[in-house]
Design an enzyme around this catalytic site. Structure first.
Site, PDB file in Angstrom:
ATOM      1  N   ASP A  34       0.828  -1.204   0.000  1.00  0.00           N
ATOM      2  CA  ASP A  34       0.000   0.000   0.000  1.00  0.00           C
ATOM      3  C   ASP A  34       0.863   1.256   0.000  1.00  0.00           C
ATOM      4  OD1 ASP A  34      -2.358   1.437   0.025  1.00  0.00           O
ATOM      5  OD2 ASP A  34      -2.538   1.421   2.207  1.00  0.00           O
ATOM      6  N   ASN A  82     -10.401  -2.994  -6.893  1.00  0.00           N
ATOM      7  CA  ASN A  82      -9.565  -1.995  -7.566  1.00  0.00           C
ATOM      8  C   ASN A  82     -10.053  -1.619  -8.964  1.00  0.00           C
ATOM      9  OD1 ASN A  82      -6.400  -3.118  -6.130  1.00  0.00           O
ATOM     10  ND2 ASN A  82      -7.845  -1.581  -5.416  1.00  0.00           N
TER      11      ASN A  82
END
EC number: 2.5.1.-
Length: 254
Positions: A34, A82
């Site tokens: 991340d 996503n």
């Protein structure tokens, strides 16, 4: 007089260099990579530049994990959620494996790393699938670190898929829900061939697992690292391993 034969650990030099416990290296490390977008934003760069730099970190961390003696490294590359990101960003991420694996493949082969994947691969573009298939084929006989990319992966969808498959099998055999076991669910997950992660690392300081391996991390140790993924390096990974080694895993016991 015969000399005593001692089996050498090829990973011992780097383990010793960083003061790691040779007998307590996590077998399976999973990482939520991340912070690529924030890394780019801090530098006033397009988000895609962060993803590019993040893939360079993948190369470095894979090498370190292999050197340390980790056997399984699972990287959360793209989640089922996503797809809601901007189209140009999604397209760039889908194209990343094409060039990335092409340049990374010689190093993977040299370091005896085997590439594998989990996720709903059928939804990926054909060019992405071809690049992944080539990497898997060219490394299929490697016996070292298993590098597992979680692509178009979601933990809830994985469990749902497992339950549906089990239901069909039970129905065909005339069995009932009473015949379902925890092991049966485990055997129908995408990760059935791997041990559960010993250690889950998330970079960027966020403290959530974002639908990643939600069944498998029940007894994993969690470490939330403050570094953005492109800045995560060998020293950070070594430090995470040290923190892991300082903990006592109880698996629900005392």
């Amino acid at each position: 007089m015969f000399k005593k034969l001692i089996k050498k650990n090829k990973n011992q030099p780097i383990q010793s260099e960083f003061g790691l416990d040779l007998h307590n290296i996590p077998e399976h490390v999973a990482i939520i990579m991340d912070g690529n977008g924030r890394w780019a934003k801090q530098r006033k760069l397009p988000r895609i530049k962060g993803h590019y730099q993040g893939m360079q970190t993948v190369k470095k961390i894979t090498k370190v994990a292999s050197d340390i003696g980790i056997k399984y490294l699972t990287l959360y590359a793209f989640s089922t959620e996503n797809w809601t990101r901007p189209e140009n960003e999604v397209n760039y991420i889908m194209n990343l494996p094409v060039n990335f694996l092409k340049t990374f493949l010689p190093e993977l082969i040299e370091n005896n790393v085997k590439v594998e994947t989990i996720g709903f691969m059928e939804y990926l573009p054909s060019s992405t699938l071809k690049a992944i298939a080539k990497a898997k084929e060219d490394t299929k006989d490697n016996t070292g670190l298993k590098l597992i990319f979680a692509i178009n992966y979601g933990g809830r969808a994985e469990i749902l898929n497992s339950v549906k498959t089990i239901y069909d099998e039970l129905t065909a055999k005339g069995l009932t829900s009473d015949d379902i076991t925890e092991q049966m669910i485990d055997d129908h997950l995408m990760t059935h061939a791997y041990p559960d992660p010993d250690l889950l690392i998330r970079t960027s300081g966020e403290q959530r697992i974002s639908n990643f391996l939600i069944w498998q991390v029940s007894y994993s140790e969690f470490i939330f690292n403050e570094k953005l993924w492109p800045d995560f390096d060998k020293e950070e990974l070594i430090n995470c391993i040290k923190i892991y080694q300082s903990r006592q895993r109880r698996f629900g016991g005392l």
